[in-house]
Design a protein around this motif. Structure first.
Motif: not given
Length: 892
Positions: A621-631, A783-799
């Motif tokens: 599930s998507f939690t949050s992002s920052t201005a640096k997170t790219m679509a 991680g910083p410097g990448a298009p996904v910088e600041g993208l927070k995902l909550e990872i559940k499940g068992d896979t």
């Protein structure tokens, strides 16, 4: 004496000359003033733009949240009975709700005390342990004694019994527990009390005792007759002239033969609601009437007869006895029952207020914290005990209430902090080690719904009971969740009402209208400070300013672009919801087009404005992002799942585990390196014998009751694995999740867990879109410097491995808010420009001050020079006058 004013002697206007010279010298100062004024005008203009941009940013606050576009409105047909809220998971519709009971908290009260500061007991160190849980079985009320023979024969006189102030209609015919219960139940709507007649059971020794019969064989050879009747049913008879043992003679065996078969006698007894147990031959024959009706046993004799009940070989003159039963009262609300009337003892009851749980059991709720409170000579008063309970914060609040009486008005009142049937209290009172508890504290606070109840229950813990669209539901609070997905129902009082859930298009329309208006206001303000007025041939203070031009270009560029990253969305531009640019650069909203978009693509509108993350895996599930997170769309790959710190016993606990008195463990929960004292607690376990399930409940509630754990929100869960072993784990995920137990006194940790070694938790690990990410518990952050910088995902499940893709988009409002942040704030572009202009004004002021000092020097120099000239001219004028005078004399 010299001249005091320049020019007087020479007629030279020195002041005028110096003034004109200084005006020429001061010309650069005017240029500085003009430049400073220009800068200040720009500062004001930037302030105007900043204010408009701030207002525009404020209009975006609701639009940047996806919940705004997922909200559903809910309207109740009667808000005094029912209200509700709906989330995006709800389905529009109408839900009929019938509320029959509201949740409430349990309240217990002590007996009265004269003062609140007097010592209770001798001050012996005593521990009170408060547990919360459910009460099952039995009922709350009073159990009366068996009705007296006077009632069986004469009934209960009118006015003899009242319940909760209401007179019960009794008279001479009220001669059994059943009839008395019927009379009480006829008033139950008024009294809130129902009655149950206890089963009527004949004496256990009527036909014998100790395995031997006392029923003698019937002898009518002397000319008599005999019959035995139970509840009006003849079960045996003997005609005259029969000796014991003769055909047709009655004895214990003959009775058993009749009562043990299926015949007219047993059928008649069954029709009279009478059941049979035991045998006459064994001496334990008994008759029972389950509805509480009286049972009369009679021996009817004529002439000379021997034998029968309690008779062997002696004359039987007949026997007649009626067995009655007792009633029990049940309070529907679980509150005390007030028994009164002129003769309540006739009903087997005692006048006064009372009520306890009868034949009930208490089961502790492991999800509720439990803990120990020490009472000793420092706090063994009502006030001290109240303060100690409130400070402990174990889900119970204490207060002192005065009933206004003269002798003992003060009562300690305990109230569960939460409502619901799982918030019943059990209070265990124990001593310190080998020393017993203070008897006075035991008498004051000892309370077990399944045992001794020294406190009086004033209100019962109960759930909200309701029927939603025909389905019965319960809730521990007045809020009902889960009955209808995405809808929280709030029960306000008993009654019936309907809740209608519909799409909240009005709120969305209002927010979008606010967005359009705020943008147009911003556009107007920008135009006013940076545009050119052809009529006045004047430009704004920020005409041609690159900062304003960049702001305008960025706003228009973002609003005219398309939204990317929305998986499956049919809406990707503002024009699709009726928002378009006009010739003057402002926005316009076509309300009909917006309404059509909401009617056909309601679920996609949110993605047009807010930041949205949609995963193909339900457990990502998507939690949050920052201005640096790219679509974009990003593949999520998990190499390690987050785990919790655990401690698992090496073997299953036995059927019964005994926790010794004064058992204390040291528990470290979610501790750090170096250790932090706030992560350590001393936990005392309540002594007793526990089944595996009860043991798990005890450990969980006791550890979660530690005050420093509750303050930090640290908790544990204790469960039984499939193999029966005991598993204790921190509810926190990640590398700081851990739990360790150390024995102090009493039962050792190893007695329950063996030599088990604690296992620390780990953080989730993986990549997002192939880019590195950092795990913290179950949250994976790009991680910083990448298009996904600041993208927070909550990872559940068992896979582990590939977990599908996540499509991330930045809606227009979200982009606009980030743009506004980049221009506003301490580090914003507008703020920087304003600071620079203000600094320029300060610099000019400093330059002007320095220049003014220089002008003073220049003026002083001019004045000195022209004063000297004035003096010289004056001297020459005097000389000329003298010469003229002398020449005149010579000519004469």
């Amino acid at each position: 004496m010299g001249l005091s004013s320049p020019g007087i002697g020479s007629n030279l206007d020195v002041n005028a000359i110096i003034s004109k010279l200084m005006s020429v010298e001061a010309a650069p100062a005017a240029t500085m003033d003009k430049k400073s004024a220009s800068y200040l005008a720009k500062v004001t203009a930037f302030g105007t733009v900043s204010g408009a941009l701030g207002s525009f940013q404020s209009s975006l606050s609701s639009l940047t949240s996806l919940s705004t576009f997922q909200a559903l409105s809910s309207n109740s047909s009667d808000s005094s009975i029912l209200s509700g809220t709906a989330t995006s998971k709800a389905q529009p519709g109408t839900y009929k709700v019938d509320i029959s009971q509201l949740a409430q908290a349990q309240t217990l009260a002590t007996a009265g005390y004269k003062t609140t500061k007097s010592a209770i007991g001798l001050g012996a160190k005593t521990t009170i342990n408060i547990q919360l849980g459910t009460v099952a079985g039995g009922s709350f009320g009073l159990t009366g004694s068996t009705l007296a023979n006077t009632v069986v024969t004469g009934g209960i006189t009118p006015g003899g019994l009242s319940i909760n102030g209401t007179a019960i209609a009794t008279d001479g015919s009220t001669r059994s527990a059943k009839l008395l219960a019927d009379a009480i139940n006829a008033k139950s709507t008024t009294t809130g009390v129902s009655a149950k007649a206890e089963p009527t059971v004949t004496s256990a020794t009527l036909f014998g005792a100790a395995g031997a019969s006392s029923y003698g064989a019937i002898d009518t050879s002397g000319g008599g007759t005999y019959s035995l009747n139970v509840g009006g049913v003849e079960i045996a008879s003997q005609i005259t002239g029969l000796a014991p043992g003769a055909a047709g003679a009655v004895d214990a065996a003959a009775l058993d033969a009749v009562l043990g078969g299926s015949n007219s006698v047993t059928q008649a007894l069954a029709n009279s609601n009478i059941t049979i147990s035991g045998t006459a031959a064994a001496g334990d024959l008994r008759f029972t009437n389950a509805d509480g009706s009286n049972i009369t046993i009679a021996e009817n004799v004529t002439g000379a007869v021997t034998g029968g009940i309690g008779n062997s070989g002696t004359a039987n003159t007949g026997y007649n006895a009626t067995t009655a039963s007792a009633i029990s009262l049940v309070s529907a609300s679980g509150t005390q029952i007030n028994v009164g009337g002129s003769n309540p003892t006739a009903a087997g009851l005692t006048a006064g207020i009372g009520g306890t749980y009868q034949a009930a059991t208490f089961t502790q709720d492991g999800t509720r914290s439990s803990g120990n409170i020490v009472i000793d000579s420092t706090n063994n008063t009502l006030q001290g005990i109240r303060d100690a309970i409130n400070k402990a914060n174990f889900g119970v609040t204490a207060s002192i209430v005065s009933d206004g009486s003269a002798d003992t008005p003060n009562h300690l009142v305990l109230t569960s902090s939460a409502t619901g049937a799982n918030s019943n209290m059990r209070i265990n009172v124990s001593g310190d080690g080998a020393d017993p508890a203070d008897p006075a504290i035991v008498a004051l606070l000892g309370y077990d719904p399944g045992g001794v109840q020294n406190l009086s229950q004033k209100t019962a813990a109960q759930d909200t009971l309701a029927v939603v669209n025909g389905i019965a539901v319960t809730s521990s609070s007045t809020g009902i969740t889960g009955a209808v997905e995405g809808v929280t129902l709030s029960a306000n009082k008993v009654g019936s009402a309907s809740l209608t859930v519909s799409k909240d298009t009005a709120n969305i329309t209002s927010s979008i209208q606010g967005f359009v208006k705020a943008y147009n206001d911003l556009s107007t303000q920008i135009k006013s400070v940076s545009g050119y007025d052809a009529e006045t041939k004047k430009g704004g203070d920020l005409l041609g300013d690159s900062t304003i031009q960049n702001l305008q270009a960025a706003l228009r560029r973002q609003l005219t672009g398309s939204i990317t990253g929305l998986q499956g969305s049919k809406l990707t531009s503002l024009s699709q919801v009726g928002i378009a640019f006009q010739k003057d650069g402002t926005l316009t909203l076509d309300s009909s087009k917006l309404q059509k978009a909401m009617n056909t693509n309601f679920a996609d509108i949110g993605g047009l404005f807010a930041a949205v993350g949609r995963s193909s895996d339900a457990d990502v599930s998507f939690t949050s992002s920052t201005a640096k997170t790219m679509a974009g769309e990003y593949v999520v790959d998990i190499t390690a799942l987050a785990t919790q710190g655990t401690l698992t016993s090496l073997a299953p606990p036995p059927a019964t585990t005994t926790i010794a008195a004064d058992t204390v463990w040291t528990v470290k929960l979610n501790d750090t390196v170096p250790t932090n004292s706030s992560n350590t607690a001393s936990v005392k376990l309540t002594a007793g014998s526990y089944s595996p399930d009860a043991l798990a409940t005890l450990l969980q509630a006791s550890i979660n009751g530690a005050s420093n754990f509750t303050e930090k929100g640290s908790t544990v869960s204790v469960t039984l694995n499939d193999d029966g072993t005991l598993k204790l784990n921190s509810t926190k995920y990640g590398s700081t999740s851990n739990v360790t137990l150390t024995s102090d006194t009493g039962t050792a940790v190893s007695d329950l867990f063996g030599a088990a070694t604690p296992v620390e938790g780990v953080n989730v690990a993986g990549t997002i879109g192939g880019y590195s990410a950092t795990g913290d518990g179950q949250v994976l952050t790009g991680g910083p410097g990448a298009p996904v910088e600041g993208l927070k995902l909550e990872i559940k499940g068992d896979t582990i491995g590939s977990r599908g893709t996540l499509g991330f988009s930045q809606g227009y409002a979200y982009q606009m808010e980030n743009l506004a942040k980049s221009f506003l704030g301490a580090d914003g572009v507008l703020t920087g420009r304003t600071k620079g202009l203000n600094q320029s004004v300060k610099d000019i002021a400093k330059q002007k001050d320095a220049f003014n000092l220089k002008l003073v020097d220049i003026e002083a120099r001019y004045r000195k020079q022209y004063t000297a000239l004035d003096t010289a001219l004056s001297s020459m004028s005097t000389t000329a006058a003298f010469l003229t005078q002398q020449f005149a004399k010579l000519n004469a």
